[in-house]
Scaffold this motif. Structure first.
Motif, PDB file in Angstrom:
ATOM      1  N   ILE A  86       0.837  -1.205   0.000  1.00  0.00           N
ATOM      2  CA  ILE A  86       0.000   0.000   0.000  1.00  0.00           C
ATOM      3  C   ILE A  86       0.875   1.260   0.000  1.00  0.00           C
ATOM      4  O   ILE A  86       0.599   2.231  -0.718  1.00  0.00           O
ATOM      5  CB  ILE A  86      -0.943  -0.011   1.221  1.00  0.00           C
ATOM      6  CG1 ILE A  86      -1.954  -1.162   1.095  1.00  0.00           C
ATOM      7  CG2 ILE A  86      -1.677   1.321   1.362  1.00  0.00           C
ATOM      8  CD1 ILE A  86      -2.796  -1.379   2.335  1.00  0.00           C
ATOM      9  N   TYR A  87       1.936   1.221   0.789  1.00  0.00           N
ATOM     10  CA  TYR A  87       2.852   2.366   0.824  1.00  0.00           C
ATOM     11  C   TYR A  87       3.486   2.583  -0.556  1.00  0.00           C
ATOM     12  O   TYR A  87       3.582   3.719  -1.037  1.00  0.00           O
ATOM     13  CB  TYR A  87       3.936   2.135   1.873  1.00  0.00           C
ATOM     14  CG  TYR A  87       4.915   3.284   2.001  1.00  0.00           C
ATOM     15  CD1 TYR A  87       4.696   4.307   2.917  1.00  0.00           C
ATOM     16  CD2 TYR A  87       6.052   3.351   1.196  1.00  0.00           C
ATOM     17  CE1 TYR A  87       5.586   5.372   3.028  1.00  0.00           C
ATOM     18  CE2 TYR A  87       6.947   4.409   1.298  1.00  0.00           C
ATOM     19  CZ  TYR A  87       6.704   5.416   2.217  1.00  0.00           C
ATOM     20  OH  TYR A  87       7.589   6.472   2.317  1.00  0.00           O
ATOM     21  N   GLU A  93       8.314   3.425  -4.746  1.00  0.00           N
ATOM     22  CA  GLU A  93       9.200   2.380  -4.236  1.00  0.00           C
ATOM     23  C   GLU A  93      10.132   2.924  -3.160  1.00  0.00           C
ATOM     24  O   GLU A  93      10.684   4.022  -3.281  1.00  0.00           O
ATOM     25  CB  GLU A  93      10.027   1.793  -5.382  1.00  0.00           C
ATOM     26  CG  GLU A  93      10.929   0.645  -4.964  1.00  0.00           C
ATOM     27  CD  GLU A  93      11.693   0.059  -6.136  1.00  0.00           C
ATOM     28  OE1 GLU A  93      12.307  -1.007  -5.964  1.00  0.00           O
ATOM     29  OE2 GLU A  93      11.677   0.679  -7.216  1.00  0.00           O
ATOM     30  N   ASP A  94      10.288   2.129  -2.101  1.00  0.00           N
ATOM     31  CA  ASP A  94      11.203   2.484  -1.010  1.00  0.00           C
ATOM     32  C   ASP A  94      11.869   1.189  -0.543  1.00  0.00           C
ATOM     33  O   ASP A  94      11.394   0.518   0.376  1.00  0.00           O
ATOM     34  CB  ASP A  94      10.448   3.157   0.135  1.00  0.00           C
ATOM     35  CG  ASP A  94      11.386   3.812   1.148  1.00  0.00           C
ATOM     36  OD1 ASP A  94      12.517   3.307   1.314  1.00  0.00           O
ATOM     37  OD2 ASP A  94      10.992   4.811   1.772  1.00  0.00           O
ATOM     38  N   GLY A  98      11.267  -1.216   2.977  1.00  0.00           N
ATOM     39  CA  GLY A  98      10.796  -2.591   2.897  1.00  0.00           C
ATOM     40  C   GLY A  98      11.775  -3.585   3.477  1.00  0.00           C
ATOM     41  O   GLY A  98      11.400  -4.496   4.231  1.00  0.00           O
ATOM     42  N   LEU A  99      13.057  -3.402   3.154  1.00  0.00           N
ATOM     43  CA  LEU A  99      14.066  -4.349   3.630  1.00  0.00           C
ATOM     44  C   LEU A  99      14.275  -4.243   5.138  1.00  0.00           C
ATOM     45  O   LEU A  99      14.356  -5.262   5.836  1.00  0.00           O
ATOM     46  CB  LEU A  99      15.385  -4.103   2.901  1.00  0.00           C
ATOM     47  CG  LEU A  99      16.545  -5.020   3.289  1.00  0.00           C
ATOM     48  CD1 LEU A  99      16.196  -6.476   3.015  1.00  0.00           C
ATOM     49  CD2 LEU A  99      17.813  -4.623   2.547  1.00  0.00           C
ATOM     50  N   LEU A 100      14.350  -3.021   5.648  1.00  0.00           N
ATOM     51  CA  LEU A 100      14.603  -2.851   7.078  1.00  0.00           C
ATOM     52  C   LEU A 100      13.438  -3.355   7.926  1.00  0.00           C
ATOM     53  O   LEU A 100      13.635  -4.082   8.908  1.00  0.00           O
ATOM     54  CB  LEU A 100      14.875  -1.375   7.389  1.00  0.00           C
ATOM     55  CG  LEU A 100      16.249  -0.836   6.983  1.00  0.00           C
ATOM     56  CD1 LEU A 100      16.359   0.647   7.297  1.00  0.00           C
ATOM     57  CD2 LEU A 100      17.358  -1.607   7.685  1.00  0.00           C
ATOM     58  N   SER A 101      12.219  -2.984   7.555  1.00  0.00           N
ATOM     59  CA  SER A 101      11.068  -3.361   8.383  1.00  0.00           C
ATOM     60  C   SER A 101      10.833  -4.868   8.365  1.00  0.00           C
ATOM     61  O   SER A 101      10.638  -5.491   9.416  1.00  0.00           O
ATOM     62  CB  SER A 101       9.813  -2.626   7.915  1.00  0.00           C
ATOM     63  OG  SER A 101       9.557  -2.889   6.546  1.00  0.00           O
ATOM     64  N   SER A 102      10.867  -5.468   7.184  1.00  0.00           N
ATOM     65  CA  SER A 102      10.636  -6.915   7.106  1.00  0.00           C
ATOM     66  C   SER A 102      11.858  -7.703   7.560  1.00  0.00           C
ATOM     67  O   SER A 102      11.733  -8.738   8.229  1.00  0.00           O
ATOM     68  CB  SER A 102      10.264  -7.310   5.676  1.00  0.00           C
ATOM     69  OG  SER A 102      11.316  -6.997   4.778  1.00  0.00           O
ATOM     70  N   ALA A 135      12.272 -11.430   4.145  1.00  0.00           N
ATOM     71  CA  ALA A 135      13.067 -10.220   3.923  1.00  0.00           C
ATOM     72  C   ALA A 135      13.099  -9.840   2.442  1.00  0.00           C
ATOM     73  O   ALA A 135      12.992  -8.658   2.084  1.00  0.00           O
ATOM     74  CB  ALA A 135      14.484 -10.425   4.456  1.00  0.00           C
ATOM     75  N   VAL A 136      13.241 -10.838   1.569  1.00  0.00           N
ATOM     76  CA  VAL A 136      13.243 -10.565   0.124  1.00  0.00           C
ATOM     77  C   VAL A 136      11.886 -10.010  -0.313  1.00  0.00           C
ATOM     78  O   VAL A 136      11.809  -9.085  -1.134  1.00  0.00           O
ATOM     79  CB  VAL A 136      13.589 -11.848  -0.662  1.00  0.00           C
ATOM     80  CG1 VAL A 136      13.388 -11.638  -2.160  1.00  0.00           C
ATOM     81  CG2 VAL A 136      15.026 -12.265  -0.384  1.00  0.00           C
ATOM     82  N   CYS A 137      10.817 -10.560   0.248  1.00  0.00           N
ATOM     83  CA  CYS A 137       9.482 -10.051  -0.077  1.00  0.00           C
ATOM     84  C   CYS A 137       9.333  -8.595   0.354  1.00  0.00           C
ATOM     85  O   CYS A 137       8.750  -7.774  -0.364  1.00  0.00           O
ATOM     86  CB  CYS A 137       8.415 -10.902   0.606  1.00  0.00           C
ATOM     87  SG  CYS A 137       8.216 -12.534  -0.119  1.00  0.00           S
ATOM     88  N   GLY A 138       9.848  -8.279   1.537  1.00  0.00           N
ATOM     89  CA  GLY A 138       9.807  -6.892   1.981  1.00  0.00           C
ATOM     90  C   GLY A 138      10.605  -5.985   1.068  1.00  0.00           C
ATOM     91  O   GLY A 138      10.206  -4.842   0.788  1.00  0.00           O
ATOM     92  N   LEU A 139      11.730  -6.491   0.578  1.00  0.00           N
ATOM     93  CA  LEU A 139      12.566  -5.723  -0.344  1.00  0.00           C
ATOM     94  C   LEU A 139      11.821  -5.391  -1.632  1.00  0.00           C
ATOM     95  O   LEU A 139      11.951  -4.289  -2.184  1.00  0.00           O
ATOM     96  CB  LEU A 139      13.836  -6.526  -0.649  1.00  0.00           C
ATOM     97  CG  LEU A 139      14.807  -5.949  -1.681  1.00  0.00           C
ATOM     98  CD1 LEU A 139      15.479  -4.703  -1.131  1.00  0.00           C
ATOM     99  CD2 LEU A 139      15.856  -6.996  -2.054  1.00  0.00           C
ATOM    100  N   LEU A 140      11.015  -6.330  -2.111  1.00  0.00           N
ATOM    101  CA  LEU A 140      10.324  -6.146  -3.390  1.00  0.00           C
ATOM    102  C   LEU A 140       8.948  -5.511  -3.259  1.00  0.00           C
ATOM    103  O   LEU A 140       8.381  -5.062  -4.263  1.00  0.00           O
ATOM    104  CB  LEU A 140      10.164  -7.513  -4.078  1.00  0.00           C
ATOM    105  CG  LEU A 140      11.448  -8.288  -4.398  1.00  0.00           C
ATOM    106  CD1 LEU A 140      11.095  -9.657  -4.965  1.00  0.00           C
ATOM    107  CD2 LEU A 140      12.316  -7.513  -5.374  1.00  0.00           C
ATOM    108  N   SER A 141       8.399  -5.480  -2.062  1.00  0.00           N
ATOM    109  CA  SER A 141       6.983  -5.146  -1.882  1.00  0.00           C
ATOM    110  C   SER A 141       6.615  -3.749  -2.372  1.00  0.00           C
ATOM    111  O   SER A 141       5.645  -3.574  -3.119  1.00  0.00           O
ATOM    112  CB  SER A 141       6.599  -5.295  -0.408  1.00  0.00           C
ATOM    113  OG  SER A 141       7.446  -4.490   0.396  1.00  0.00           O
TER     114      SER A 141
END
Length: 317
Positions: A86-87, A93-94, A98-102, A135-141
């Motif tokens: 959603i963000y 894209e950020d 994504g990587l830090l939070s996940s 973590a990879v999913c957070g990176l791509l989300s």
């Protein structure tokens, strides 16, 4: 603090908490590689025991509840990743966010599961690969959210969440399956013995029980003796009747012991071992099928629904 930084912090905190909640669910509900691999074999035995004690609908309800235990930890993780989608849809894209939070949530969750109760619980390849997948999913989300937000289809608000979550869950599912197969190969003996034990338990459960003291009523329940034979035994003097009943009791115990020995011999045979190994491979296929089914029918539509609702309240598309 400027609004953009506040948004990033709020989004990161929500993502971190939801994903960490999923890891805690794994711990509280005792969901692990071993429980997932042994559940398909425990299923018939569990169904047999529950069905003998309750009705069909109650049995199915309890078994469905057991199945939900494996799916429950994924719900908060999906919500956490959807927050990032959603963000990304709204603000672009950020990768760092994504990587830090996940990644931090996955790292914290891994430590909690591996050192639960301040004692090392053992190394888990499945847990490590699953956390890497998260973590990879957070990176791509956020990037996926931004990409699908530019689709021109009228369902793009829904597809932002649905497609993004579908791609990310595929990564997680692949990580789970690879780790499960490696765990299965490195600990095959444990699962073979577990399956043998469950099969033996199920078969012995079906065997007629031998009571400590055999009586006429118990003999009648076996269906082996006719009414006339039972009456003849009943008319015997007490001492002679007890002697015959004791001999029958001993014979039943001997027959049961022979059956257990024969059962152990069958379970230790190469054919049964091959059948168990094949069943374990089929379990991996079943796990993948269930995960893919949950992704397609539950989690991806759920993420799409969330992005649709948020887009309607804060239209940016």
């Amino acid at each position: 603090m400027d609004p953009a930084t506040q948004r990033r912090l709020a989004t990161g905190a929500m993502t971190y908490l939801f994903i960490l909640m999923g890891y805690l669910f794994f711990r509280v509900l005792d969901v692990s590689t071993k429980s997932a691999l042994t559940f398909p074999l425990r299923f018939p035995n569990l169904f047999l025991v529950l069905r003998a004690e309750s009705g069909m609908f109650e049995t199915l309800g309890q078994i469905f509840g057991e199945f939900l235990l494996f799916a429950a930890p994924f719900v908060p993780i999906v919500i956490g990743l959807t927050v990032l989608v959603i963000y990304g849809r709204k603000y672009g894209e950020d990768v760092e966010l994504g990587l830090l939070s996940s990644g931090l949530a996955a790292f914290t969750g891994t430590l909690i599961l591996m050192f639960y109760g301040f004692e090392f619980q053992g190394f888990s390849l499945t847990l490590i690969l699953f956390s890497i997948g998260v973590a990879v999913c957070g990176l791509l989300s956020t990037g996926l959210g931004e990409t699908y937000a530019h689709e021109l289809d009228k369902w793009r608000r829904y597809r932002v969440g649905s497609n993004s979550m579908g791609r990310m869950l595929t990564i997680i599912n692949l990580a789970i399956i690879v780790s499960v197969m490696i765990s299965l190969g490195t600990d095959l003996g444990y699962y073979e013995n577990t399956y043998k034990g469950e099969i033996k338990t199920m078969i012995t459960y079906l065997m007629p029980e031998t009571t400590a003291h055999l009586d006429i009523e118990t003999l009648n329940q076996t269906g082996v003796f006719t009414e006339e034979m039972l009456q003849q035994i009943q008319r015997l003097p007490p001492e002679q009747r007890e002697q015959i009943l004791q001999e029958l009791q001993n014979e039943l115990e001997v027959q049961k012991s022979k059956m257990e020995i024969e059962l152990n011999s069958i379970l230790d045979s190469d054919k049964v071992r091959a059948m168990i190994d094949f069943s374990l491979l089929m379990v991996v296929v079943v796990i993948w099928s269930v995960l893919d089914l949950l992704k397609s029918l539950v989690f991806s539509p759920f993420a799409g629904l969330l992005t649709t609702i948020t887009a309607e309240r804060n239209p940016v598309l």
